[in-house]
Design a protein around this motif. Sequence first.
Motif, PDB file in Angstrom:
ATOM      1  N   ARG A  51       0.842  -1.203   0.000  1.00 54.62           N
ATOM      2  CA  ARG A  51       0.000   0.000   0.000  1.00 54.62           C
ATOM      3  C   ARG A  51       0.869   1.242   0.000  1.00 54.62           C
ATOM      4  N   LEU A  52       0.465   2.222  -0.751  1.00 56.90           N
ATOM      5  CA  LEU A  52       1.223   3.466  -0.876  1.00 56.90           C
ATOM      6  C   LEU A  52       1.362   4.187   0.459  1.00 56.90           C
ATOM      7  N   LYS A  53       0.313   4.213   1.254  1.00 54.29           N
ATOM      8  CA  LYS A  53       0.328   4.965   2.507  1.00 54.29           C
ATOM      9  C   LYS A  53       0.322   4.053   3.727  1.00 54.29           C
ATOM     10  N   SER A  54       1.051   2.941   3.658  1.00 53.24           N
ATOM     11  CA  SER A  54       1.131   2.036   4.793  1.00 53.24           C
ATOM     12  C   SER A  54       1.851   2.710   5.946  1.00 53.24           C
ATOM     13  N   LYS A  55       1.341   2.531   7.160  1.00 52.95           N
ATOM     14  CA  LYS A  55       1.973   3.113   8.339  1.00 52.95           C
ATOM     15  C   LYS A  55       3.167   2.285   8.802  1.00 52.95           C
ATOM     16  N   LEU A  56       3.208   1.012   8.429  1.00 49.27           N
ATOM     17  CA  LEU A  56       4.265   0.124   8.910  1.00 49.27           C
ATOM     18  C   LEU A  56       5.428  -0.044   7.938  1.00 49.27           C
ATOM     19  N   GLY A  63       5.323  -1.973 -10.537  1.00 47.57           N
ATOM     20  CA  GLY A  63       4.165  -2.019 -11.417  1.00 47.57           C
ATOM     21  C   GLY A  63       3.558  -0.638 -11.496  1.00 47.57           C
ATOM     22  N   LYS A  64       2.321  -0.512 -11.043  1.00 46.34           N
ATOM     23  CA  LYS A  64       1.698   0.812 -11.007  1.00 46.34           C
ATOM     24  C   LYS A  64       0.802   0.907  -9.783  1.00 46.34           C
ATOM     25  N   TRP A  65       0.607   2.137  -9.332  1.00 44.70           N
ATOM     26  CA  TRP A  65      -0.265   2.400  -8.195  1.00 44.70           C
ATOM     27  C   TRP A  65      -1.676   2.623  -8.706  1.00 44.70           C
ATOM     28  N   VAL A  66      -2.630   1.884  -8.170  1.00 47.59           N
ATOM     29  CA  VAL A  66      -4.045   2.073  -8.479  1.00 47.59           C
ATOM     30  C   VAL A  66      -4.771   2.170  -7.150  1.00 47.59           C
ATOM     31  N   ARG A  67      -5.396   3.314  -6.902  1.00 52.49           N
ATOM     32  CA  ARG A  67      -6.076   3.587  -5.630  1.00 52.49           C
ATOM     33  C   ARG A  67      -5.184   3.217  -4.432  1.00 52.49           C
ATOM     34  N   GLU A  68      -3.928   3.683  -4.496  1.00 53.19           N
ATOM     35  CA  GLU A  68      -2.940   3.503  -3.435  1.00 53.19           C
ATOM     36  C   GLU A  68      -2.529   2.050  -3.189  1.00 53.19           C
ATOM     37  N   MET A  69      -2.808   1.167  -4.139  1.00 52.36           N
ATOM     38  CA  MET A  69      -2.430  -0.245  -4.044  1.00 52.36           C
ATOM     39  C   MET A  69      -1.504  -0.565  -5.221  1.00 52.36           C
ATOM     40  N   CYS A  70      -0.402  -1.249  -4.934  1.00 52.13           N
ATOM     41  CA  CYS A  70       0.533  -1.631  -5.985  1.00 52.13           C
ATOM     42  C   CYS A  70      -0.039  -2.783  -6.806  1.00 52.13           C
ATOM     43  N   ILE A  71      -0.058  -2.603  -8.118  1.00 48.20           N
ATOM     44  CA  ILE A  71      -0.373  -3.698  -9.031  1.00 48.20           C
ATOM     45  C   ILE A  71       0.989  -4.253  -9.437  1.00 48.20           C
ATOM     46  N   ASN A  89      -1.618  -9.598  -3.246  1.00 51.26           N
ATOM     47  CA  ASN A  89      -2.664  -8.783  -3.858  1.00 51.26           C
ATOM     48  C   ASN A  89      -2.017  -7.505  -4.338  1.00 51.26           C
ATOM     49  N   LYS A  90      -1.941  -7.284  -5.539  1.00 53.54           N
ATOM     50  CA  LYS A  90      -2.865  -7.367  -6.612  1.00 53.54           C
ATOM     51  C   LYS A  90      -2.124  -7.560  -7.912  1.00 53.54           C
ATOM     52  N   PHE A  91      -2.691  -8.341  -8.823  1.00 54.98           N
ATOM     53  CA  PHE A  91      -2.127  -8.596 -10.139  1.00 54.98           C
ATOM     54  C   PHE A  91      -3.174  -8.238 -11.188  1.00 54.98           C
TER      55      PHE A  91
END
Length: 137
Positions: A51-56, A63-71, A89-91
């Motif tokens: 996740r783009l904004k993970s706190k940990l 790949g690419k960021w889609v809704r703050e999730m790495c594809i 997750n996620k492909f």
Amino acid sequence: MEKSCLIPDEAYFTTLNHNQHLGVPGSYKGHPETTRISDRRKPYLARFKNRLKSKLHHWTCYGKWVREMCIFAIRDLPLLSTRKELFANKFHLDKEPLTFGCLEELIFNRTRDDYQKKQMFDASWYSTLGFVSDKVE
């Protein structure tokens, strides 16, 4: 009054797993947010997400960021091959089919090597997790 849940399947299984008074075999009887081995949050074993904004943690996404999730893409394989989670997750198979195919081959090879006794699966990390050792029998 209507009630809704964003992810009902995840809420259902989490509810079963974290309510020991229900007596579900294998459910967790410890504190839901800690493990015996540390005071950090328990690891999320079901699936790995970048996740783009993970706190940990923050890992590079090749790949690419889609809704703050790495594809995930092919260059994410070194990271994916080291993860202990059961799923990733996620492909997007239509954009990066080799990524998923290579990961599938890695899992196949590890399974084959374990079966042929060439390399044994080390379950020690999993067995020390609080939600594994603190389960309802």
